[in-house]
Scaffold this motif. Structure first.
Motif, PDB file in Angstrom:
ATOM      1  N   PRO A   1       1.398  13.332  -6.251  1.00  0.00           N
ATOM      2  CA  PRO A   1       2.306  12.289  -6.732  1.00  0.00           C
ATOM      3  C   PRO A   1       2.483  11.182  -5.697  1.00  0.00           C
ATOM      4  CG  PRO A   1       3.567  14.158  -5.919  1.00  0.00           C
ATOM      5  CD  PRO A   1       2.110  14.564  -5.854  1.00  0.00           C
ATOM      6  N   HIS A   2       2.821   9.978  -6.168  1.00  0.00           N
ATOM      7  CA  HIS A   2       3.208   8.900  -5.280  1.00  0.00           C
ATOM      8  C   HIS A   2       4.352   9.391  -4.387  1.00  0.00           C
ATOM      9  CE1 HIS A   2       4.116   4.851  -3.943  1.00  0.00           C
ATOM     10  NE2 HIS A   2       5.374   5.023  -4.286  1.00  0.00           N
ATOM     11  N   PRO A   3       4.422   9.108  -3.090  1.00  0.00           N
ATOM     12  CA  PRO A   3       3.596   8.152  -2.351  1.00  0.00           C
ATOM     13  C   PRO A   3       2.356   8.729  -1.659  1.00  0.00           C
ATOM     14  CG  PRO A   3       5.388   8.884  -0.945  1.00  0.00           C
ATOM     15  CD  PRO A   3       5.543   9.615  -2.261  1.00  0.00           C
ATOM     16  N   PHE A   4       1.989   9.999  -1.938  1.00  0.00           N
ATOM     17  CA  PHE A   4       0.889  10.602  -1.176  1.00  0.00           C
ATOM     18  C   PHE A   4      -0.433   9.832  -1.247  1.00  0.00           C
ATOM     19  CE2 PHE A   4       3.703  14.357  -1.345  1.00  0.00           C
ATOM     20  CZ  PHE A   4       3.704  14.696   0.002  1.00  0.00           C
ATOM     21  N   PRO A   5      -0.915   9.449  -2.439  1.00  0.00           N
ATOM     22  CA  PRO A   5      -2.220   8.783  -2.460  1.00  0.00           C
ATOM     23  C   PRO A   5      -2.257   7.512  -1.598  1.00  0.00           C
ATOM     24  CG  PRO A   5      -1.606   9.462  -4.671  1.00  0.00           C
ATOM     25  CD  PRO A   5      -0.385   9.663  -3.805  1.00  0.00           C
ATOM     26  N   THR A   6      -1.186   6.732  -1.658  1.00  0.00           N
ATOM     27  CA  THR A   6      -1.132   5.507  -0.863  1.00  0.00           C
ATOM     28  C   THR A   6      -1.007   5.827   0.624  1.00  0.00           C
ATOM     29  OG1 THR A   6      -0.106   4.304  -2.673  1.00  0.00           O
ATOM     30  CG2 THR A   6       0.218   3.404  -0.458  1.00  0.00           C
ATOM     31  N   MET A   7      -0.103   6.753   0.936  1.00  0.00           N
ATOM     32  CA  MET A   7       0.184   7.083   2.330  1.00  0.00           C
ATOM     33  C   MET A   7      -1.027   7.714   3.025  1.00  0.00           C
ATOM     34  SD  MET A   7       3.382   9.386   3.659  1.00  0.00           S
ATOM     35  CE  MET A   7       2.807  10.925   2.958  1.00  0.00           C
ATOM     36  N   VAL A   8      -1.649   8.680   2.370  1.00  0.00           N
ATOM     37  CA  VAL A   8      -2.806   9.333   2.979  1.00  0.00           C
ATOM     38  C   VAL A   8      -3.946   8.317   3.124  1.00  0.00           C
ATOM     39  CG1 VAL A   8      -4.501  11.204   2.764  1.00  0.00           C
ATOM     40  CG2 VAL A   8      -2.120  11.595   2.092  1.00  0.00           C
ATOM     41  N   GLY A   9      -4.099   7.458   2.122  1.00  0.00           N
ATOM     42  CA  GLY A   9      -5.117   6.402   2.205  1.00  0.00           C
ATOM     43  C   GLY A   9      -4.843   5.468   3.385  1.00  0.00           C
ATOM     44  N   ASP A  10      -3.573   5.141   3.588  1.00  0.00           N
ATOM     45  CA  ASP A  10      -3.208   4.285   4.728  1.00  0.00           C
ATOM     46  C   ASP A  10      -3.579   4.954   6.056  1.00  0.00           C
ATOM     47  OD1 ASP A  10      -2.116   2.515   2.916  1.00  0.00           O
ATOM     48  OD2 ASP A  10      -0.020   2.947   3.417  1.00  0.00           O
ATOM     49  N   PHE A  11      -3.203   6.228   6.172  1.00  0.00           N
ATOM     50  CA  PHE A  11      -3.487   6.930   7.436  1.00  0.00           C
ATOM     51  C   PHE A  11      -4.996   7.061   7.678  1.00  0.00           C
ATOM     52  CE2 PHE A  11       0.899   9.055   7.091  1.00  0.00           C
ATOM     53  CZ  PHE A  11       1.465   8.201   8.038  1.00  0.00           C
ATOM     54  N   GLN A  12      -5.760   7.200   6.596  1.00  0.00           N
ATOM     55  CA  GLN A  12      -7.214   7.335   6.761  1.00  0.00           C
ATOM     56  C   GLN A  12      -7.917   5.983   6.903  1.00  0.00           C
ATOM     57  OE1 GLN A  12      -8.668   9.881   7.560  1.00  0.00           O
ATOM     58  NE2 GLN A  12      -7.679  11.693   6.665  1.00  0.00           N
TER      59      GLN A  12
END
Lengths: 257, 395
Positions: free
Chosen positions: B193-204
């Motif tokens: 769920p949001h915010p994981f996809p955005t957050m993990v993408g940011d960190f990567q």
């Protein structure tokens, strides 16, 4: 008056059974046994491969039902069978993906046609209900919301828009019987009542008459799932009379509260 | 992203009500901290001094000559501490969890790369750690299980469902629903769920931030394509993010085609899946006509997942990225090829990207370049490859 409204004319006992566990025919029988025992509303679980909100007991029931070849069309047939003999309110408890694949318009149309009064979708919180709500309302099917111990300032937001009844989740975690039920549901119910006249039923962890009696002092209804599912796990196809007797003991407790 | 938590119609927060407040808190905390100079400096220090960033962009000269086309560069995430790109995300999330006042992290893992990375970050930052891993994978990856325990984590073997990565995610979610007041779910991919996809993408996204600068320095121009393997899709999103606005750079994700797309022994959620809702997100999933999630298969445990992150689903739908199937056999051949040609033993997951590069590099002008994201090192796969080749090697 809708069938769900009728269920809450007095204090309601709500029983849950996983559809197709151990067979579709038995689901029809178990629903009728619950009604004989005094249940005011029955939830039929639509089995799913990955029921993330369920504890081990209902997880296993889901697997048994899927192994028996249970599908949504078969469950609609079961509801049609039940409707031949009774007007007891029926709601589906289903994860979103089977509904999504069926398609919202077709699903809710079929609910109305077969006699499903409401649908509980544990992985579709308030913010995501928009995509299904139109078709649900269009077909006169209540999309039932859940409120949890962690909902805090979300309680009234959810309650304001609630249809049918509100499922108050008593405890953190997944489904399954608990020795003690925390009393936080009382505050949630008080808060929700300020903004809605929709009935509030408490579930998650409830299995014993004493618990049901205590909850019914505050709530409009008590929901039991895992305890009934355990009877099916233990007695299989012969669970009918056990379910009826258990339902009666719980209904008696609920109305004595 | 068109609206909060959505990539087109993909993404969302399809999660039990019990977790909704926790996700709101997480989102608020992340938005507050991600540009906070102190947080950025602390994370930067961990990435540079602990994880070993920036990772090398290595010119694979022998492979380039052998294939006779585009210059091939390898983004060496395999050289990071703990041996994969997973460390980029876990350091970010573990630091965030600590700032949020959490004392415990939980995580799912497939092959064990994310589990090992999570246990490592937890050890370093003084957080309690519990890992959930499918029983099939705890059996297949005995050494990684011990590695996690060595780092102080408790490893739970998951016996529900198909006993693989998908079930490990289910069980971690169940644990989180029961205990989120002191516990952060350190999700390992650009999914959920949001915010994981955005957050993990940011960190990567540090992967493509570095790679873009490195290739411009080495070649004076952008690459023709960047290529990465895709399970949930975190290394691929890391490799894509900073190239998305460069319309002439092809973004290519390589899905696990397992034993081939004609049967059901694969994990190709874009090529063979349908749109659905699962694990908190709307995206593409391998599923049957009833909406039941399908058991999936890949020789590489890290790609053995029935879905793909919602941002990838969106990049696919808009045509910005291409998703191609790569079979077990092609991946194993690429694994062996890279070892012999460049002296690099890469993860079997990453070998899917190497395999596709072998197909397309010869078709690209030698004046141009492609970058392969070498997401992890292959030590963990050596025994499995030996057995695939019929040798009696066990860990």
């Amino acid at each position: 008056m809708s069938r769900i409204k009728k269920a809450f004319e007095g204090k309601a006992f709500i029983g849950f059974v996983t559809g197709g566990d151990p067979s579709i025919e038995k689901t029809v029988e178990f629903v009728l046994e619950m009604e004989k025992g005094g249940a005011d509303l029955v939830e039929i679980g639509v089995p799913f491969s990955d029921p993330v909100a369920e504890g081990p007991v209902i997880q296993k029931a889901n697997q048994r039902a899927l192994s028996a070849g249970t599908t949504l069309p078969r469950l609609f047939e079961a509801v049609e069978e039940v409707r031949k003999v009774t007007q007891i309110p029926l709601v589906f408890l289903t994860y979103l993906n089977p509904v999504f694949r069926f398609g919202y318009p077709a699903f809710f149309k079929k609910c109305q046609a077969s006699g499903v009064d409401g649908v509980i979708i544990p992985d579709m919180p308030y913010e995501e209900q928009g995509e299904a709500k139109f078709d649900a309302r269009e077909n006169g099917v209540d999309l039932i919301s859940l409120i949890a111990p962690t909902s805090k300032d979300r309680v009234q937001r959810i309650a304001k828009d609630a249809d049918g009844f509100i499922y108050v989740v008593s405890s953190m975690g997944v489904t399954g019987t608990r020795r003690e039920i925390a009393s936080g549901y009382k505050d949630i119910i008080a808060s929700a009542r300020q903004v809605t006249s929709v009935p509030l039923a408490v579930g998650f962890g409830v299995s014993e008459p004493a618990q049901a009696k205590e909850i019914a002092k505050t709530a409009d209804g008590v929901i039991v799932g895992s305890a009934i599912t355990k009877l099916v796990e233990k007695h299989g196809a012969d669970a009918g009379p056990h379910i009826q007797a258990y339902t009666k003991s719980m209904k008696d407790a609920v109305i004595s509260g | 992203m068109l609206k909060k938590g959505r990539f087109g119609d993909f993404g969302g927060q399809y999660i039990p009500e019990t977790l909704m407040n926790e996700l709101e808190t997480l989102e608020e905390s992340y938005n507050r901290l991600k540009d906070d100079p102190e947080f950025v400096a602390e994370l930067g220090k961990l990435l540079n001094e602990y994880a070993g960033r920036p990772s090398l962009l290595y010119y694979a000269e022998k492979m380039t000559k052998d294939l006779g086309g585009a210059k091939i560069y390898l983004k060496r995430e395999d050289l990071n501490h703990t041996g994969s790109h997973k460390i980029n995300n876990v350091l970010g999330q573990a630091l965030l969890a600590k700032k949020m006042g959490k004392t415990r992290v939980i995580a799912e893992t497939g092959a064990g790369q994310h589990g090992v990375a999570a246990a490592t970050a937890a050890a370093l930052l003084g957080l309690e750690c519990e890992i959930f891993m499918g029983e099939e994978d705890t059996d297949r990856q005995v050494l990684n299980v011990y590695r996690m325990r060595l780092l102080g984590a408790k490893v739970n073997s998951v016996t529900s469902g198909t006993k693989t990565l998908k079930d490990a995610v289910n069980e971690t979610m169940r644990e989180w629903v029961g205990r989120c007041h002191d516990t952060h779910y350190l999700l390992g991919s650009v999914m959920g769920p949001h915010p994981f996809p955005t957050m993990v993408g940011d960190f990567q996204s540090v992967i493509s931030k570095e790679a873009r600068e490195q290739i411009l320095k080495a070649e004076g121009k952008l690459p023709k394509a960047v290529i990465a393997c895709v399970g949930g899709g975190s290394n691929a999103m890391g490799m894509f993010r900073n190239f998305i606005q460069d319309k002439d750079v092809r973004l290519i994700g390589c899905e696990a085609a397992g034993k081939g797309l004609s049967g059901d022994q694969h994990a190709a959620s874009v090529s063979k899946g349908e749109i659905g809702v699962f694990h908190g997100m709307k995206s593409y999933f391998c599923q049957d006509s009833e909406g039941q999630i399908a058991p999936v298969y890949s020789i590489s445990a890290g790609l053995d997942y029935p879905g793909i992150g919602p941002e990838h689903a969106w990049l696919h739908e808009t045509g910005r990225a291409e998703y191609v199937p790569v079979t077990d056999e092609e991946a194993v051949l690429a694994f062996e090829y890279l070892a012999r040609t460049e002296g690099v033993i890469c993860a079997l997951e990453s070998a899917h990207a190497v395999a596709h590069a072998r197909k397309i590099a010869p078709l690209i002008d030698p004046q141009d370049s492609v970058i392969i994201c070498l997401s992890g090192r292959g030590d963990k796969d050596v025994a499995a490859i030996a057995r695939y080749r019929g040798e009696d090697v066990h860990e």
